[in-house]
Design an enzyme around this catalytic site. Structure first.
Site, PDB file in Angstrom:
ATOM      1  N   HIS A  98       3.119   7.473   4.608  1.00  0.00           N
ATOM      2  CA  HIS A  98       1.705   7.139   4.752  1.00  0.00           C
ATOM      3  C   HIS A  98       1.540   5.669   5.151  1.00  0.00           C
ATOM      4  CE1 HIS A  98      -2.629   7.648   3.601  1.00  0.00           C
ATOM      5  NE2 HIS A  98      -2.533   6.338   3.399  1.00  0.00           N
ATOM      6  N   GLU A  99       2.161   4.786   4.392  1.00  0.00           N
ATOM      7  CA  GLU A  99       2.019   3.347   4.682  1.00  0.00           C
ATOM      8  C   GLU A  99       2.698   2.985   6.004  1.00  0.00           C
ATOM      9  OE1 GLU A  99      -0.196   1.886   3.134  1.00  0.00           O
ATOM     10  OE2 GLU A  99      -0.365   3.272   1.445  1.00  0.00           O
TER      11      GLU A  99
ATOM     12  N   HIS B 184       0.123   3.522   8.690  1.00  0.00           N
ATOM     13  CA  HIS B 184      -0.806   2.381   8.753  1.00  0.00           C
ATOM     14  C   HIS B 184      -0.131   1.197   9.460  1.00  0.00           C
ATOM     15  CE1 HIS B 184      -4.236   3.639   6.370  1.00  0.00           C
ATOM     16  NE2 HIS B 184      -3.505   3.952   5.329  1.00  0.00           N
TER      17      HIS B 184
ATOM     18  N   GLU C 204      -6.750   5.398   8.674  1.00  0.00           N
ATOM     19  CA  GLU C 204      -6.289   6.506   7.847  1.00  0.00           C
ATOM     20  C   GLU C 204      -5.728   7.643   8.715  1.00  0.00           C
ATOM     21  OE1 GLU C 204      -5.936   5.853   4.870  1.00  0.00           O
ATOM     22  OE2 GLU C 204      -5.651   7.763   3.834  1.00  0.00           O
TER      23      GLU C 204
HETATM   24 ZN    ZN Z   1      -4.209   5.032   3.617  1.00  0.00          ZN
END
Ligand code: ZN
Length: 501
Positions: free
Chosen positions: A265-266, A269, A295
């Site tokens: 997830h990170e 980003h 996101e």
């Molecule tokens: Zn996030």
């Protein structure tokens, strides 16, 4: 002639330097700072933030901005110059809207509400939190009135996180997601035992998790020569410029996949920030354009890639090598099914890919009612339980596991929640467009590779930084305005197959 523009740019870059110094201090606070450093650190951050604010709101900057605008009148709409000036003008004018008295009052309200929230959540004391939440709603309503809006008050709040997006549009799209998802969740609920995920809840040594997280981040294209991975309580990523974008994760010894998916997830980003055009680096538009688009990049790598069968067919062997005992005799299909188990639950941050959006839609609907004045704070816990029942079929026994679970409302951050689901929807729409435009992407994904996919994202999303607002960026990248269709199609295919529906 670009003399004034250059002078303005130099000033803006100096402001970014100060802001990035704050970001470094902030990152350090969350990662390696000793506990007793907190008082000094808070002061350092507040001093530097104030300096940056003063630099940005100065008359000198206002004059330079006006001179640069005059000088760049002929610049093409999508040039860096015109995009930068549009963005800076908007922000400069907005700063002037809020008086120092209002800013101070808002920070007092949210400061007190934040402290009360933490204490009341622990004690399951909604009554104690209620006056603070009322104050928080009131200050958000006041901010919306100052900011201004055409159609509805909530627009003004949403615009802060998802510029250019209208509440009515989000409502229409979310209603579609809801209409399609609720029956799907109900159908899955009737096949509860279909997926066994017990193998995920074992003792997974943290050292092996750490190696695996690094492997996973690298496997999707996160560039470690321009970043690093640290350990924290609440994972986040932060950018000090495109050449230094850091990620963090959290290790739960009894649940290996949480660190892995937090890392993916990170990484999503962070790759967004690593992919911003060099020319925009260090400028006010050298960052992701909105919370929703940001996101979308994290969800794309966490879910669309990281929870796909193709990815694990290529990488499961490595995972098994790191956890030979725990994953002995587990097939890649069994693992794939386990990481995609659907289970309606009470807590948003623990929700699976399918039920997650229902948590967001619930908050989005309640927020609007609060901001419009249609719902009283006193009636919020009841409204919460009712919506949980309708959307997910589960109801919290305590407010701590219900209305008190998230920090956002105590911060008066109304308008933020919808960006999580917008991110999921954008991610599906980007993915569908990318696969359609470049057939190599599918071939690669089936082999667990993302090189072409990342190249597509770099070209169509990342490099633009915040030159375009989210709705415009979506149109440029996919040829369409945002719609629920690609996401709905994706979850129907995926979960339909997983649960044999
Ligand atoms: Zn996030």
């Amino acid at each position: 002639m670009s003399e004034h523009y250059q002078a303005l740019l130099e000033k803006l870059k100096a402001i970014t330097d100060v802001e990035k110094a704050v970001a470094v201090l902030d990152w350090d606070r969350e990662t390696y700072m000793p506990e007793h450093g907190i008082a000094g650190r808070t002061r350092q951050i507040s001093t530097l933030s104030e300096i940056a604010h003063r630099m940005f709101t100065s008359n000198e900057l206002g004059d330079l901005l006006a001179a640069a605008e005059n000088e760049q009148r002929e610049a093409a709409y999508d040039s860096d110059e015109a995009s930068m000036l549009r963005s800076v003008r908007r922000e400069y004018d907005e700063q002037g809207l809020f008086t120092p008295e209002f800013v101070r009052r808002r920070s007092e309200v949210t400061g007190a509400a934040g402290a009360a929230w933490a204490a009341c959540r622990k004690k399951n004391d909604f009554a104690g939190f209620r006056p603070h939440l009322e104050a928080s709603v009131a200050i958000a309503q006041e901010a919306a009135d100052i900011y201004g809006y055409d159609d509805e008050k909530y627009d003004a709040l949403l615009d802060k996180y998802e510029r250019g997006m209208k509440t009515a549009a989000v409502r229409r799209i979310f209603d579609e997601v809801k209409a399609q998802t609720v029956p799907l969740i109900q159908a899955i609920n009737e096949r509860k035992g279909a997926i066994d995920d017990r193998m995920l809840a074992q003792d997974f040594p943290v050292e092996a998790q750490r190696t695996m997280c690094r492997y996973a981040a690298e496997s999707v294209g996160y560039d470690f020569s321009r970043g690093n991975l640290a350990e924290v309580h609440h994972p986040f990523s932060t950018s000090f410029g495109r050449n230094d974008v850091r990620i963090t994760t959290r290790f739960a010894p009894e649940y290996a996949v949480s660190s892995l998916f937090a890392t993916l997830h990170e990484s999503g980003h962070a790759m967004y920030e690593q992919g911003i055009a060099e020319a925009l680096d260090g400028t006010p538009i050298g960052k992701g354009t909105s919370s929703g688009i940001h996101e979308s990049q994290s969800r794309l790598f966490e879910n669309q890639v990281g929870r796909s069968l193709g990815y694990w067919q290529a990488h499961f062997e490595v995972l098994q090598r790191h956890f030979p005992e725990q994953l002995k005799g587990v097939s890649v299909e069994q693992f794939y099914r386990a990481i995609n188990k659907v289970q309606p639950s009470l807590i948003r941050v623990e929700a699976d890919e399918l039920t997650y959006n229902m948590h967001i839609i619930l908050r989005f609907e309640l927020e609007q009612a609060l901001i419009n004045g249609d719902l009283k704070v006193a009636d919020l816990p009841g409204a919460w339980r009712e919506k949980m029942q309708t959307l997910l079929g589960v109801v919290p026994e305590t407010d701590s596991k219900g209305v008190l679970q998230d920090i956002h409302w105590s911060m008066a951050a109304f308008g933020y929640f919808p960006t999580y689901t917008l991110g999921n929807l954008y991610s599906a729409q980007f993915m569908a467009a990318a696969r359609q435009q470049d057939p190599r992407i599918d071939t690669e994904l089936a082999q667990g590779k993302t090189t072409q996919l990342l190249a597509w994202l770099r070209e169509n999303v990342h490099r633009h930084g915040s030159k375009y607002d989210a709705p415009e960026l979506c149109r440029r990248a996919t040829g369409q305005t945002l719609s629920a269709e690609p996401f709905v199609h994706y979850v129907r295919e995926k979960f339909g197959a997983l649960y044999a529906l």
